[in-house]
Motif scaffolding. Structure first.
Motif, PDB file in Angstrom:
ATOM      1  N   LYS A 169       0.830  -1.202   0.000  1.00 19.92           N
ATOM      2  CA  LYS A 169       0.000   0.000   0.000  1.00 19.92           C
ATOM      3  C   LYS A 169       0.868   1.258   0.000  1.00 19.92           C
ATOM      4  CE  LYS A 169      -3.863  -2.244   2.337  1.00 19.92           C
ATOM      5  NZ  LYS A 169      -4.773  -2.249   3.502  1.00 19.92           N
ATOM      6  N   LYS A 170       1.976   1.206   0.722  1.00 14.04           N
ATOM      7  CA  LYS A 170       2.834   2.379   0.816  1.00 14.04           C
ATOM      8  C   LYS A 170       3.408   2.774  -0.537  1.00 14.04           C
ATOM      9  CE  LYS A 170       6.981   4.159   3.121  1.00 14.04           C
ATOM     10  NZ  LYS A 170       8.044   3.883   4.114  1.00 14.04           N
ATOM     11  N   VAL A 171       3.850   1.805  -1.322  1.00 13.83           N
ATOM     12  CA  VAL A 171       4.448   2.124  -2.619  1.00 13.83           C
ATOM     13  C   VAL A 171       3.403   2.281  -3.713  1.00 13.83           C
ATOM     14  CG1 VAL A 171       6.624   1.007  -2.015  1.00 13.83           C
ATOM     15  CG2 VAL A 171       4.867  -0.301  -3.245  1.00 13.83           C
ATOM     16  N   GLY A 172       2.159   1.861  -3.434  1.00 13.47           N
ATOM     17  CA  GLY A 172       1.083   2.118  -4.382  1.00 13.47           C
ATOM     18  C   GLY A 172       0.787   1.019  -5.374  1.00 13.47           C
ATOM     19  N   ALA A 173       1.185  -0.221  -5.071  1.00  9.29           N
ATOM     20  CA  ALA A 173       0.829  -1.321  -5.965  1.00  9.29           C
ATOM     21  C   ALA A 173      -0.674  -1.562  -5.909  1.00  9.29           C
ATOM     22  CB  ALA A 173       1.588  -2.586  -5.577  1.00  9.29           C
ATOM     23  N   ASN A 174      -1.248  -2.012  -7.010  1.00  7.66           N
ATOM     24  CA  ASN A 174      -2.683  -2.281  -7.050  1.00  7.66           C
ATOM     25  C   ASN A 174      -3.051  -3.601  -6.396  1.00  7.66           C
ATOM     26  OD1 ASN A 174      -1.962  -0.736  -9.810  1.00  7.66           O
ATOM     27  ND2 ASN A 174      -3.993  -0.106  -9.101  1.00  7.66           N
ATOM     28  N   ASP A 175      -2.110  -4.553  -6.418  1.00 11.61           N
ATOM     29  CA  ASP A 175      -2.447  -5.887  -5.928  1.00 11.61           C
ATOM     30  C   ASP A 175      -1.167  -6.625  -5.581  1.00 11.61           C
ATOM     31  OD1 ASP A 175      -3.997  -8.033  -5.233  1.00 11.61           O
ATOM     32  OD2 ASP A 175      -4.836  -8.387  -7.219  1.00 11.61           O
ATOM     33  N   PHE A 176      -1.322  -7.692  -4.819  1.00 15.45           N
ATOM     34  CA  PHE A 176      -0.207  -8.567  -4.453  1.00 15.45           C
ATOM     35  C   PHE A 176      -0.648 -10.004  -4.627  1.00 15.45           C
ATOM     36  CE2 PHE A 176       1.269 -11.412  -1.083  1.00 15.45           C
ATOM     37  CZ  PHE A 176       2.605 -11.507  -1.428  1.00 15.45           C
TER      38      PHE A 176
END
Length: 316
Positions: A280-287
């Motif tokens: 969430k901190k780096v802004g990825a949409n999904d993991f």
């Protein structure tokens, strides 16, 4: 050796800073090897091993550790050399890869070093397709080789990499034929696995070997006057990569106004120790933890449906 990993859980502040810590070990020769501490659960003296019938020669046996039964793989044998001997003097590095726990038999464990991913580089060209390296670096003027563990696991215990028929039927790839997927992963095995999944959905791929190469590809599109968001359906990126890790890659993409809208899935073998807050901190949409073909295909299908107006983005 006792206490060498006592503070592993306190090291999560390294992620997002393009840094990592390597546990250095050897296989009984003059070469030093490294493994990311984030994948290490425990290091211990080699316990008694129980042989199992029809085992792969790389698997020296199984060990009963903390209530579980764990396969123990000889890293020396896995990389094409003679197997380790005098197991009572060897060590086992217990790791978690791709949602499973396994032990790697090594001759000796040295120390943990703090590194920058920028100082870790892809293997030299010409090393050969059968090499087992995913990266190299230097520590105290010594060459440190980082083994492609995903390649070893794929050879010892091949994973199903085919997408089930019902998931393929749900695909709408023909409606996005002008778009493709950018894949960034330093493991050749992982790249091929992802490509096979996407090909089964009728989707073309562009592959890069690390975050720096992927970022360069995106910025080159911008320099050519193209809009990466319209050229690409999404980016599927590993986290652990030489030169630039997936966290830093994602943060750099989000910081660039011309790239900020890219849909990014972080796809990694860091399953058990993954710091979800960093996503969430780096802004990825999904993991997504590696490697389950149907799960990856379903995420791609969901993205296709969003692009065609038949679905909705999942909220972070």
């Amino acid at each position: 050796m006792a206490g060498v990993l006592d503070s592993v859980n306190q090291r999560t502040q390294l992620v997002g800073q393009n840094r990592l810590e390597l546990l250095l070990f050897n296989l009984g020769d003059n070469q030093t090897y490294g493994i990311n501490v984030f994948k290490v659960k425990e290091v211990l003296q080699c316990p008694p091993l129980n042989e199992i019938p029809k085992r792969n020669p790389v698997v020296r046996g199984v060990a009963h550790i903390r209530g579980g039964t764990i396969p123990i793989m000889d890293l020396r044998r896995a990389t094409g050399s003679a197997p380790l001997t005098n197991l009572e003097t060897c060590f086992v590095i217990i790791t978690e890869y791709n949602r499973s726990t396994q032990g790697f038999l090594v001759k000796g464990v040295e120390r943990i070093v703090n590194m920058n991913w920028g100082d870790i580089h892809p293997p030299p060209k010409g090393a050969g397709r059968e090499n087992y390296l995913t990266a190299v670096t230097q520590v105290d003027n010594r060459l440190v080789e980082i083994i492609d563990v995903e390649k070893i696991l794929a050879e010892v215990s091949p994973m199903l990499d085919e997408v089930s028929a019902e998931v393929i039927q749900d695909a709408q790839a023909e409606t996005t034929v002008l778009k493709h997927v950018l894949v960034a992963d330093d493991s050749a095995i992982a790249r091929k696995q992802i490509q096979r999944v996407l090909a089964s959905l009728g989707i073309k791929t562009t592959v890069c070997k690390d975050g720096a190469e992927a970022l360069g590809y995106l910025t080159d599109l911008v320099a050519e006057g193209k809009d990466p968001y319209h050229e690409l359906m999404m980016v599927i990126s590993d986290i652990e990569m030489p030169e630039m890790d997936g966290y830093t890659f994602t943060a750099e993409v989000r910081a660039n106004p011309k790239l900020a809208n890219m849909h990014i899935i972080l796809h990694t073998s860091l399953s058990g120790v993954f710091n979800e807050a960093m996503v969430k901190k780096v802004g990825a949409n999904d993991f997504l933890a590696k490697f389950h073909p149907d799960e990856l295909a379903k995420r791609v299908n969901a993205r296709i449906k969003v692009l065609t107006g038949d679905g909705f983005e999942m909220e972070d």
